[in-house]
Design a protein around this motif. Structure first.
Motif, PDB file in Angstrom:
ATOM      1  N   ASN A 159       0.837  -1.205   0.000  1.00  6.79           N
ATOM      2  CA  ASN A 159       0.000   0.000   0.000  1.00  6.79           C
ATOM      3  C   ASN A 159       0.871   1.254   0.000  1.00  6.79           C
ATOM      4  O   ASN A 159       0.572   2.234  -0.698  1.00  6.79           O
ATOM      5  N   ASP A 162       2.433   1.650  -3.334  1.00  7.10           N
ATOM      6  CA  ASP A 162       1.434   2.164  -4.273  1.00  7.10           C
ATOM      7  C   ASP A 162       1.539   3.685  -4.397  1.00  7.10           C
ATOM      8  O   ASP A 162       1.322   4.262  -5.471  1.00  7.10           O
ATOM      9  N   SER A 168      -3.581   3.336 -15.666  1.00 10.14           N
ATOM     10  CA  SER A 168      -3.412   1.942 -16.079  1.00 10.14           C
ATOM     11  C   SER A 168      -2.006   1.440 -15.790  1.00 10.14           C
ATOM     12  O   SER A 168      -1.819   0.337 -15.258  1.00 10.14           O
ATOM     13  N   ASN A 183       0.036   2.559 -13.593  1.00  6.58           N
ATOM     14  CA  ASN A 183       0.218   2.452 -12.143  1.00  6.58           C
ATOM     15  C   ASN A 183      -0.157   1.060 -11.655  1.00  6.58           C
ATOM     16  O   ASN A 183       0.540   0.442 -10.851  1.00  6.58           O
ATOM     17  N   LYS A 184      -1.302   0.566 -12.132  1.00  2.27           N
ATOM     18  CA  LYS A 184      -1.781  -0.753 -11.723  1.00  2.27           C
ATOM     19  C   LYS A 184      -0.832  -1.856 -12.201  1.00  2.27           C
ATOM     20  O   LYS A 184      -0.523  -2.798 -11.458  1.00  2.27           O
ATOM     21  N   LEU A 222       2.446  -1.872 -10.182  1.00  2.35           N
ATOM     22  CA  LEU A 222       2.233  -2.446  -8.858  1.00  2.35           C
ATOM     23  C   LEU A 222       2.154  -3.965  -8.947  1.00  2.35           C
ATOM     24  O   LEU A 222       2.680  -4.693  -8.097  1.00  2.35           O
ATOM     25  N   VAL A 281      -2.674  -6.584  -4.121  1.00  2.00           N
ATOM     26  CA  VAL A 281      -2.726  -6.138  -5.523  1.00  2.00           C
ATOM     27  C   VAL A 281      -3.924  -6.740  -6.245  1.00  2.00           C
ATOM     28  O   VAL A 281      -4.609  -6.062  -7.023  1.00  2.00           O
ATOM     29  N   ASP A 297      -7.125  -4.908  -4.628  1.00  4.73           N
ATOM     30  CA  ASP A 297      -7.202  -3.451  -4.736  1.00  4.73           C
ATOM     31  C   ASP A 297      -7.047  -2.943  -6.165  1.00  4.73           C
ATOM     32  O   ASP A 297      -7.588  -1.888  -6.506  1.00  4.73           O
ATOM     33  N   GLU A 298      -6.325  -3.676  -7.004  1.00  6.79           N
ATOM     34  CA  GLU A 298      -6.017  -3.177  -8.338  1.00  6.79           C
ATOM     35  C   GLU A 298      -6.567  -4.045  -9.469  1.00  6.79           C
ATOM     36  O   GLU A 298      -7.264  -3.551 -10.351  1.00  6.79           O
ATOM     37  N   MET A 299      -6.264  -5.340  -9.429  1.00  6.07           N
ATOM     38  CA  MET A 299      -6.528  -6.174 -10.602  1.00  6.07           C
ATOM     39  C   MET A 299      -8.018  -6.451 -10.814  1.00  6.07           C
ATOM     40  O   MET A 299      -8.531  -6.297 -11.930  1.00  6.07           O
ATOM     41  N   GLU A 355      -9.924  -3.263 -11.857  1.00  4.84           N
ATOM     42  CA  GLU A 355      -9.549  -2.867 -13.214  1.00  4.84           C
ATOM     43  C   GLU A 355     -10.228  -3.738 -14.257  1.00  4.84           C
ATOM     44  O   GLU A 355     -10.756  -3.240 -15.256  1.00  4.84           O
TER      45      GLU A 355
END
Length: 252
Positions: free
Chosen positions: A80, A83, A106, A108-109, A112, A215, A218-220, A223
């Motif tokens: 985190n 990030d 994009s 950024n994700k 990470l 990850v 929070d991100e994948m 997205e």
């Protein structure tokens, strides 16, 4: 020692092989990108639980549950914090964000995601090295072989998302290569410092598992579920999870 060197190169090289396979996917559509990223999430989910968190419990012994829980939480907290640093890593992508500002979120994700893969490669390498350090070569080769085969799909799934953001193939290749080198370093650390590595391994495994779980959640998943491809993305994640599960079943 020669076997350790060859194994270290093989374990790290497996990521490279997977990366080269990833280059076969050219000009992917947005839906395809979501499917590939979801597949990567499934691979990571399986690797984090089966390859990192459960072994952490095993290696932790009497205090395994405490070490593992703390490791997962600390890993999530650290990723985190990372990030917040990712936007400062844009230079490594080689993309002009003034000309293409829409790609900023994009990448950024994706960065990470790649960082989480790199972090998890270190304790995996240490685990392989520790196996050799104990003197049981047959068991060590089995462990290393399992890790190497798992690294192939992991290498595959980090290439396509990077290229999709506009990153050059050359740069994406070297970033993928870097994640493999980390595993080679981990193998030698585990082998030469087996007593120390045995102590830190449970926490390191759980830490890496925590970064990957963070990850994924929070991100994948957000997205891949934000472009109308939720169902395809969900099944792709399940398939990625099951692919790694099958690998572990036959190699465990």
């Amino acid at each position: 020692m020669d076997v350790v060197i060859l194994t270290a190169l093989g374990v790290g090289g497996a990521t490279l092989i997977g990366s080269l396979i990833g280059f076969l996917f050219k000009n992917p559509s947005h839906k395809f990108n979501d499917i590939i990223l979801s597949f990567a999430g499934g691979v990571m989910l399986s690797a984090s639980i089966i390859g990192l968190i459960l072994p952490s419990l095993d290696f932790g012994g009497k205090y395994g549950i405490i070490i593992t829980v703390l490791g997962v939480l600390v890993g999530a907290i650290c990723i985190n914090l990372i990030d917040k640093l990712v936007p400062h890593l844009h230079k490594m992508t080689g993309i002009d964000y003034e000309k293409h500002p829409e790609k900023s979120a994009s990448i950024n994700k994706i960065l990470l995601f790649v960082i989480a893969i790199a972090i998890h490669n270190l304790p995996e390498g240490i685990a392989a090295g520790v196996s050799f350090g104990t003197g049981n070569t047959a068991h060590a080769l089995t462990v290393a072989g399992g890790i190497a085969l798992q690294n192939i799909p992991e290498g595959m799934v980090i290439i396509a998302p990077m290229i999709a953001t506009g990153m050059s193939k050359k740069r994406a290749f070297f970033i993928a290569l870097g994640t493999g080198i980390i595993e080679v370093v981990g193998t030698f650390i585990g082998y030469f410092f087996v007593s120390i590595s045995t102590l830190i391994l449970p926490f390191a495994l759980a830490f890496a598992g925590g970064t990957m779980l963070y990850v994924i959640s929070d991100e994948m998943i957000p997205e891949t579920h934000s472009h109308g491809n939720e169902r395809s993305a969900t099944f792709s994640l399940l398939i990625g999870f099951l692919v790694m599960l099958v690998f572990d079943f036959f190699l465990g």
